[in-house]
Design a protein around this motif. Sequence first.
Motif, PDB file in Angstrom:
ATOM      1  N   GLY A   1       0.798  -1.221   0.000  1.00  6.47           N
ATOM      2  CA  GLY A   1       0.000   0.000   0.000  1.00  6.47           C
ATOM      3  C   GLY A   1       0.828   1.266   0.000  1.00  6.47           C
ATOM      4  N   CYS A   2       2.086   1.137  -0.330  1.00  6.53           N
ATOM      5  CA  CYS A   2       3.006   2.267  -0.275  1.00  6.53           C
ATOM      6  C   CYS A   2       3.227   2.828  -1.681  1.00  6.53           C
ATOM      7  CB  CYS A   2       4.329   1.811   0.339  1.00  6.53           C
ATOM      8  SG  CYS A   2       5.499   3.122   0.674  1.00  6.53           S
ATOM      9  N   GLN A   3       3.121   4.127  -1.828  1.00  7.59           N
ATOM     10  CA  GLN A   3       3.428   4.783  -3.088  1.00  7.59           C
ATOM     11  C   GLN A   3       4.920   5.065  -3.167  1.00  7.59           C
ATOM     12  OE1 GLN A   3       1.086   5.280  -5.487  1.00  7.59           O
ATOM     13  NE2 GLN A   3      -0.280   4.186  -4.096  1.00  7.59           N
ATOM     14  N   GLU A   4       5.421   5.211  -4.398  1.00  9.94           N
ATOM     15  CA  GLU A   4       6.856   5.401  -4.580  1.00  9.94           C
ATOM     16  C   GLU A   4       7.375   6.599  -3.795  1.00  9.94           C
ATOM     17  OE1 GLU A   4       9.955   6.196  -8.269  1.00  9.94           O
ATOM     18  OE2 GLU A   4       8.096   5.111  -8.651  1.00  9.94           O
ATOM     19  N   GLN A   5       6.592   7.681  -3.762  1.00  7.48           N
ATOM     20  CA  GLN A   5       7.055   8.878  -3.071  1.00  7.48           C
ATOM     21  C   GLN A   5       7.012   8.731  -1.554  1.00  7.48           C
ATOM     22  OE1 GLN A   5       4.523   8.645  -5.134  1.00  7.48           O
ATOM     23  NE2 GLN A   5       2.654   9.638  -4.365  1.00  7.48           N
ATOM     24  N   GLU A   6       6.335   7.657  -1.047  1.00  9.54           N
ATOM     25  CA  GLU A   6       6.240   7.441   0.388  1.00  9.54           C
ATOM     26  C   GLU A   6       7.258   6.442   0.919  1.00  9.54           C
ATOM     27  OE1 GLU A   6       1.423   7.770   1.078  1.00  9.54           O
ATOM     28  OE2 GLU A   6       2.252   5.891   0.290  1.00  9.54           O
ATOM     29  N   VAL A   7       7.890   5.695   0.034  1.00  9.04           N
ATOM     30  CA  VAL A   7       8.674   4.554   0.475  1.00  9.04           C
ATOM     31  C   VAL A   7       9.845   4.963   1.366  1.00  9.04           C
ATOM     32  CG1 VAL A   7      10.205   4.456  -1.557  1.00  9.04           C
ATOM     33  CG2 VAL A   7       9.687   2.374  -0.275  1.00  9.04           C
ATOM     34  N   LEU A   8      10.482   6.084   1.077  1.00  2.96           N
ATOM     35  CA  LEU A   8      11.607   6.521   1.899  1.00  2.96           C
ATOM     36  C   LEU A   8      11.129   6.948   3.282  1.00  2.96           C
ATOM     37  CD1 LEU A   8      13.640   8.560  -0.753  1.00  2.96           C
ATOM     38  CD2 LEU A   8      13.968   6.201  -0.038  1.00  2.96           C
ATOM     39  N   GLU A   9      10.002   7.658   3.322  1.00  5.07           N
ATOM     40  CA  GLU A   9       9.478   8.138   4.605  1.00  5.07           C
ATOM     41  C   GLU A   9       9.023   6.973   5.488  1.00  5.07           C
ATOM     42  OE1 GLU A   9       5.704  10.800   6.253  1.00  5.07           O
ATOM     43  OE2 GLU A   9       6.298  10.902   4.140  1.00  5.07           O
ATOM     44  N   LYS A  10       8.340   5.976   4.909  1.00  5.41           N
ATOM     45  CA  LYS A  10       7.798   4.871   5.698  1.00  5.41           C
ATOM     46  C   LYS A  10       8.881   3.935   6.228  1.00  5.41           C
ATOM     47  CE  LYS A  10       3.035   4.485   4.174  1.00  5.41           C
ATOM     48  NZ  LYS A  10       1.951   3.542   3.821  1.00  5.41           N
ATOM     49  N   ASN A  11      10.034   3.962   5.604  1.00  7.44           N
ATOM     50  CA  ASN A  11      11.104   3.050   6.008  1.00  7.44           C
ATOM     51  C   ASN A  11      12.310   3.792   6.572  1.00  7.44           C
ATOM     52  OD1 ASN A  11      10.151   0.242   5.034  1.00  7.44           O
ATOM     53  ND2 ASN A  11       9.775   1.554   3.259  1.00  7.44           N
ATOM     54  N   ILE A  12      12.053   4.956   7.153  1.00 15.68           N
ATOM     55  CA  ILE A  12      13.144   5.832   7.587  1.00 15.68           C
ATOM     56  C   ILE A  12      14.037   5.162   8.618  1.00 15.68           C
ATOM     57  CG2 ILE A  12      11.742   6.952   9.363  1.00 15.68           C
ATOM     58  CD1 ILE A  12      14.418   8.602   7.093  1.00 15.68           C
ATOM     59  N   ARG A  13      13.463   4.327   9.508  1.00 19.27           N
ATOM     60  CA  ARG A  13      14.279   3.689  10.542  1.00 19.27           C
ATOM     61  C   ARG A  13      15.269   2.703   9.909  1.00 19.27           C
ATOM     62  NH1 ARG A  13      11.241   1.134  15.587  1.00 19.27           N
ATOM     63  NH2 ARG A  13      10.684   3.350  15.746  1.00 19.27           N
ATOM     64  N   VAL A  14      14.786   1.911   8.956  1.00 15.57           N
ATOM     65  CA  VAL A  14      15.671   0.964   8.278  1.00 15.57           C
ATOM     66  C   VAL A  14      16.731   1.716   7.481  1.00 15.57           C
ATOM     67  CG1 VAL A  14      15.796  -0.837   6.504  1.00 15.57           C
ATOM     68  CG2 VAL A  14      13.918  -0.835   8.161  1.00 15.57           C
ATOM     69  N   LEU A  15      16.304   2.757   6.775  1.00 21.51           N
ATOM     70  CA  LEU A  15      17.236   3.473   5.901  1.00 21.51           C
ATOM     71  C   LEU A  15      18.309   4.217   6.681  1.00 21.51           C
ATOM     72  CD1 LEU A  15      14.804   4.855   3.166  1.00 21.51           C
ATOM     73  CD2 LEU A  15      15.960   2.656   3.327  1.00 21.51           C
ATOM     74  N   SER A  16      17.973   4.688   7.866  1.00 22.23           N
ATOM     75  CA  SER A  16      18.998   5.372   8.668  1.00 22.23           C
ATOM     76  C   SER A  16      20.100   4.400   9.062  1.00 22.23           C
ATOM     77  CB  SER A  16      18.363   6.008   9.906  1.00 22.23           C
ATOM     78  OG  SER A  16      17.798   5.016  10.752  1.00 22.23           O
ATOM     79  N   GLY A  17      19.709   3.142   9.305  1.00 26.40           N
ATOM     80  CA  GLY A  17      20.722   2.121   9.586  1.00 26.40           C
ATOM     81  C   GLY A  17      21.570   1.829   8.363  1.00 26.40           C
TER      82      GLY A  17
END
Length: 425
Positions: A59-75
Amino acid sequence: MATFLVIQAARFGDVVQTGRLLRTLERRGQVHLAVDAGLSALARLIYPFATVHGLALHGCQEQEVLEKNIRVLSGWRSTEFTTVYNCNFSGLTAALCRMFAPETVVGYRPAADGIWRSPWARMAFQLSGQRVLSSLNLVDFWGHFTNDPLPPAEVNPVAAPGGQGIGVVLAGRESRRSLPVPLLAEVVRTAFSAMGGPRVRLLGSSAEKNVARKLQKLLPPKMLDRVEDLSGKTDWPGLVDAVSGLDALITPDTGSMHLAAHLGVPVLAFFLSSAFAHETGPYGQGHLVWQAERHCVPCLESAPCPYDTACLEPFCSQALLRSLTLALTEGTERAALPEGLQLWRSCVDSLGAVLHLVAGADRHAARRAQVREFLASYLDVPFVPSADEAESITISGEANSGLAWLFDEWLCRDTDWMLPPGRYC
């Protein structure tokens, strides 16, 4: 030490089919694996060596994917990955790859005009233009994202009965690829009799509970005390426990089938409609696949069938049940099948998984063997065709025709040869 990130954001079966790539990288350094959050527990079970990252993607749009996974991406930002392998042709995973230097990303990455594909991925997309001639298992497609992957014989154990009875996968995600309940009941009864009456485990999600009830109503009363209905009752550890040690798993093309092959459980698979064993059959040695063979197979599961699923008709033949009995008792040498149905045994060669035809006819054998020879050359893999492949080419009269037909704007274009083959996957 080298550190690798593999992004596999697709379904259950795809996570299992990424095993050759992951186990190759395990030998070279530290492995991180990113999967859909709902598959994190499964990934940790089957790849205990990997650091697993669950992604919020549904249910995630391309423009939302970075915001929704911010915890993983910060790692990820604090980890210096040697190489990032993006296994999915997807806008969502391409968006994730924006945070990495382009030269470190293998497979697919964002580009100004959409999604960039590496030469090997582009080659496979071109191969899909004539799927019936495919000879490349999806495990090997992802496995060859890196050079010199793990030898195919070391990916999964050789299939062997484990003494725990029969598993029955009630249905696949796409209903058109699954045997109807009455036919499935005949298959289960036949296997039960041929194997001397072992225990039977019915496997599926809560959505298959009704299928389980219908199936049990069609089984002989004497079987029912040997049947355990596990539909909707297993989490990921429970499913692994239920499949481990089975003598055989009866299944369509499903994630549970790939899990069984991963565990060394013999698979008895039934492929029709869009399921095509040369692409997504059980990986390893010793599995059996009954494959529909028609001019329209394999089809697109997203498109309606204009033939009323005619590929199912040969499966209704008594010859199918006779071949199943032979396979479970004395072997497949005497198996005979009606037109439109093939029986294949899974094997491996230097390129990867390959199927050996044991019953039925294969009108595409020669060209499929040539495609396989070409792919081995493209990947710089030393390759000797199997006896079956060499014989099929000779019989067809194409032994000296070369590979020219591959280059008629189907498989190869000039740009595919601008980089050394197999090196920039």
